[in-house]
Design a protein around this motif. Structure first.
Motif, mmCIF file in Angstrom:
data_model
loop_
_atom_site.group_PDB
_atom_site.id
_atom_site.type_symbol
_atom_site.label_atom_id
_atom_site.label_comp_id
_atom_site.label_asym_id
_atom_site.label_seq_id
_atom_site.Cartn_x
_atom_site.Cartn_y
_atom_site.Cartn_z
ATOM 1 N N PHE A 1 38.411 32.900 41.231
ATOM 2 C CA PHE A 1 38.097 34.333 41.203
ATOM 3 C C PHE A 1 37.596 34.757 42.584
ATOM 4 O O PHE A 1 36.757 34.083 43.186
ATOM 5 C CB PHE A 1 37.022 34.602 40.144
ATOM 6 C CG PHE A 1 36.474 35.988 40.169
ATOM 7 C CD1 PHE A 1 37.164 37.043 39.605
ATOM 8 C CD2 PHE A 1 35.240 36.242 40.768
ATOM 9 C CE1 PHE A 1 36.645 38.325 39.630
ATOM 10 C CE2 PHE A 1 34.720 37.530 40.799
ATOM 11 C CZ PHE A 1 35.431 38.566 40.231
ATOM 12 N N LEU A 2 38.107 35.878 43.097
ATOM 13 C CA LEU A 2 37.704 36.318 44.430
ATOM 14 C C LEU A 2 36.789 37.539 44.404
ATOM 15 O O LEU A 2 35.745 37.549 45.056
ATOM 16 C CB LEU A 2 38.957 36.661 45.261
ATOM 17 C CG LEU A 2 39.888 35.506 45.609
ATOM 18 C CD1 LEU A 2 41.113 36.021 46.351
ATOM 19 C CD2 LEU A 2 39.169 34.465 46.461
ATOM 20 N N SER A 3 37.199 38.565 43.670
ATOM 21 C CA SER A 3 36.401 39.799 43.719
ATOM 22 C C SER A 3 36.760 40.704 42.541
ATOM 23 O O SER A 3 37.751 40.470 41.848
ATOM 24 C CB SER A 3 36.671 40.552 45.027
ATOM 25 O OG SER A 3 38.030 40.962 45.060
ATOM 26 N N LYS A 4 35.916 41.716 42.400
ATOM 27 C CA LYS A 4 36.226 42.715 41.362
ATOM 28 C C LYS A 4 35.693 44.083 41.785
ATOM 29 O O LYS A 4 34.545 44.205 42.221
ATOM 30 C CB LYS A 4 35.603 42.325 40.022
ATOM 31 C CG LYS A 4 35.926 43.325 38.915
ATOM 32 C CD LYS A 4 35.464 42.850 37.553
ATOM 33 C CE LYS A 4 35.884 43.830 36.468
ATOM 34 N NZ LYS A 4 35.489 43.390 35.135
ATOM 35 N N ILE A 5 36.547 45.076 41.682
ATOM 36 C CA ILE A 5 36.109 46.468 41.851
ATOM 37 C C ILE A 5 35.958 47.034 40.444
ATOM 38 O O ILE A 5 36.929 47.091 39.684
ATOM 39 C CB ILE A 5 37.155 47.296 42.635
ATOM 40 C CG1 ILE A 5 37.349 46.718 44.036
ATOM 41 C CG2 ILE A 5 36.731 48.756 42.704
ATOM 42 C CD1 ILE A 5 38.493 47.371 44.803
ATOM 43 N N THR A 6 34.761 47.415 40.124
ATOM 44 C CA THR A 6 34.511 47.905 38.762
ATOM 45 C C THR A 6 34.743 49.414 38.685
ATOM 46 O O THR A 6 34.309 50.152 39.578
ATOM 47 C CB THR A 6 33.064 47.575 38.337
ATOM 48 O OG1 THR A 6 32.876 46.162 38.487
ATOM 49 C CG2 THR A 6 32.801 47.967 36.902
ATOM 50 N N PHE A 7 35.410 49.844 37.643
ATOM 51 C CA PHE A 7 35.643 51.277 37.445
ATOM 52 C C PHE A 7 34.327 51.963 37.057
ATOM 53 O O PHE A 7 33.455 51.359 36.429
ATOM 54 C CB PHE A 7 36.669 51.521 36.338
ATOM 55 C CG PHE A 7 38.049 50.974 36.664
ATOM 56 C CD1 PHE A 7 38.433 50.734 37.978
ATOM 57 C CD2 PHE A 7 38.961 50.710 35.658
ATOM 58 C CE1 PHE A 7 39.696 50.247 38.285
ATOM 59 C CE2 PHE A 7 40.227 50.216 35.945
ATOM 60 C CZ PHE A 7 40.591 49.974 37.262
#
Lengths: 448, 191
Positions: free
Chosen positions: A440-446
């Motif tokens: 897992f690298l990253s996440k942009i959360t809505f």
């Protein structure tokens, strides 16, 4: 009397006519005159009868919200970054990831470092549902129009061309619990719907069949897309092959010549007698995922694609991707998708004219999918992201390598060892350089 | 069948009123009761028939008012009208032209689906009104005939669950009918 007068008035019949006749009657005394009056009365009755019956239907409906054409066409502009509320189609071009905010525009995300993506700006495009890129030009729909945006400078994209009225049947997504009210195109572009009580003449009943409501598009990742294009998720209705952009809108496939990006040329759309959900370009062919099967269209005549192959299945939703001689089709059930089928179909497309279903594997609720190298990525709805070894396509469903739970996965772009996945609550990225150990690298959360 | 029983009952009452009214037909002061049996048709975009029973009384020399009921066919179905008619006669002779106006509430006779618009009709009601010009002629003190022509407007509202939208679940809908008709009447008067 009041009742009659009101009803005559409502019916556009002359309410004074009746009172005139009665007055005349009351003023006469002789029988001859009565006969005259009788004739007049008869005449008046026939006049009233000539008022045709009217039937109205009154109910709650999706009532169109209009915007003036000129105002609508002046709305495209680049704005400061804003949080993503609900991502739609995703598109990758070079180091930029584009995320369509349904009906509002496109988020530009600098993804040069997938571990730390940065939202750089927002291209406001009203009623945009899809995007595609070739070279330095971005193509996006804006309700009935196609807009061309110069992205040679990612920091200052600007509209440079517009193909007006290319999608005349476009209508925004509506609340499917209610019917659509009539649309009067003279009032402007339909930019949204409101649920309101409406009363309509039954002779002019809603435009259910004129337009399709969904005009979403993203681009394709097949080898025939041509140089200079980006990569899209699988849930898309936009596709570029060589110098033609293909857009699926409603039940029509629109071929648009983009050889000169500053002057795109539309041609006569091809009517597809199925509900097409996704387009995938591969090897100079268009693969269409429809609710009742997969269609294969040849674009040997790019202005007039023609169907060369088909494989049917039960009513369901089905994105499709293709690699070499196999097409991978995920079929899912749901509200508008029909029956209770959730599976992966592996279809032999070595002969495009005769696709053959080879294998079927059960899934939970598959949405988008993507394939890169020998890895098949499937967004399996509430079951999360699943990664299969597709070295042998006929056993792919039995070779689950990884599963990321607790996410409602929707669509994915696997590209250059980074998988960009959109889910119901954000955009996550995974590194699969080492297929045995996906990270897992990253996440942009809505932020709804 | 239930409605026919009602009609026969009203006919019976008409007869009683007729007998009672015979002795006071010339009385200008007291109201004179009368009963009228009418039939006719409504012609316009569609053609339908009706039968009415009217019970009323005279008001002075020229006016009378009556309660109207019976059975009527309209585009959306069959209805029982409940209403009033006012009539003005131009003279007090054996043969007299008249004008009349009526207003009735329409009670539907049962659930009736209207084509493919509805999966289920929950409620139907309507109103009707019109004006007529006619002639009445009495053969004797107590029996006469009547004929008239005129205009009739009818409004019917149906409420139910519609299934016309193929992609929606059935949803609540009102279907509103506005009908314009030419009306021809023929009947008997008993008083």
């Amino acid at each position: 009397m009041v009742f009659l007068a009101q009803t005559f008035f409502q019916d556009q019949c002359n309410p004074f006519l009746l009172s005139f006749i009665i007055k005349e009657i009351l003023n006469r005394k002789k029988m001859k005159q009565y006969l005259k009056i009788g004739a007049w009365m008869m005449f008046a009755s026939l006049l009233f009868v000539s008022c045709k019956d009217k039937m109205f239907i009154k109910h709650l409906a999706n009532v169109p919200v209009y915007m003036d054409y000129e105002l609508f066409r002046s709305q495209v502009r680049y704005e400061a970054p804003r949080p993503i509320k609900k991502g739609g189609n995703i598109y990758l071009k070079d180091n930029y990831l584009l995320v369509v905010e349904q009906n509002e525009g496109i988020h530009f995300i600098d993804n040069s470092n997938p571990s730390a993506p940065v939202i750089k700006g927002f291209m406001h495009i009203p009623n945009c549902t899809g995007v595609s890129i070739k070279d330095q030009y971005l193509y996006a729909n804006s309700a009935i129009d196609l807009v061309v945006i110069d992205i040679s400078s990612w920091q200052q994209p600007a509209e440079v061309a517009r193909l007006k009225d290319i999608f005349p049947a476009f209508l925004p997504q509506h609340n499917t619990n209610y019917p659509m009210a009539s649309v009067d195109k003279d009032k402007g572009v339909v930019i949204a719907w409101e649920i309101q009580e409406t009363k309509e003449d039954l002779q002019h009943y809603p435009v259910y069949f004129e337009g399709g409501a969904l005009a979403s598009f993203v681009d394709v990742n097949g080898p025939s897309a041509g140089s200079g294009t980006g990569v899209s998720g699988s849930i898309t209705k936009f596709s570029i092959i060589q110098n033609h952009l293909y857009v699926m809108e409603g039940n029509r496939l629109y071929p648009i010549n983009i050889a000169n990006p500053l002057s795109p040329q539309g041609t006569v759309p091809v009517v597809i007698w199925r509900e097409v959900e996704t387009l995938f370009a591969y090897n100079n062919h268009l693969f269409m995922g429809t609710t009742t099967g997969m269609l294969i269209y040849s674009v040997s005549n790019p202005n007039q694609p023609n169907q060369i192959g088909v494989i049917n299945h039960a009513q369901a939703c089905d994105p499709v991707v293709v690699k070499d001689n196999y097409a991978y089709v995920t079929i899912r059930s749901g509200n508008i998708c029909g029956q209770n089928i959730n599976q992966l179909d592996v279809i032999d497309v070595s002969n495009y004219a005769q696709p053959i279903l080879k294998e079927t594997f059960q899934l939970v609720n598959p949405h988008g999918l993507g394939i890169d190298n020998n890895l098949l990525f499937i967004c399996d709805g509430s079951a999360g992201l699943k990664i299969f070894d597709a070295t042998n396509p006929l056993t792919v469903g039995n070779n689950l390598m990884h599963q990321f739970n607790n996410i409602n996965a929707i669509d994915i772009i696997p590209h250059n060892n980074v998988a960009i996945m959109i889910s119901s609550d954000g955009i996550s990225q995974y590194d699969y350089t080492n297929p045995a150990q996906v990270e897992f690298l990253s996440k942009i959360t809505f932020q709804p | 069948m239930k409605h026919f029983k009602t009609i026969f009952l009203v006919l019976g009452l008409c007869s009683v009123f007729s007998v009672q009214a015979q002795d006071i037909v010339e009385d200008k002061i007291k109201p004179a009761y009368f009963c009228e049996l009418n039939t006719g048709f409504l012609a316009g975009e569609t053609v339908s028939g009706w039968m009415h029973v009217k019970n009323g009384f005279t008001l002075g020399k020229f006016w009378n008012i009556s309660f109207v009921t019976g059975i009527e066919g309209h585009r959306p179905g069959i209805f029982i009208p409940l209403g009033f008619e006012g009539r003005f006669a131009f003279n007090h002779k054996k043969t007299s032209p008249f004008v009349s106006m009526s207003a009735t509430y329409l009670q539907n006779t049962g659930t009736r689906n209207y084509g493919y618009y509805y999966t289920q009709v929950d409620r139907t009601l309507g109103f009707s009104g019109g004006a007529k010009l006619g002639v009445q002629h009495f053969f004797s003190k107590s029996v006469g005939i009547v004929t008239s022509v005129g205009y009739r407007y009818t409004f019917v509202e149906q409420n139910g669950m519609s299934n016309i939208c193929w992609e929606c679940l059935p949803y609540e809908t009102d279907l509103l009918h506005h009908m314009n008709r030419f009306e021809l009447t023929f009947g008997f008067i008993f008083r």
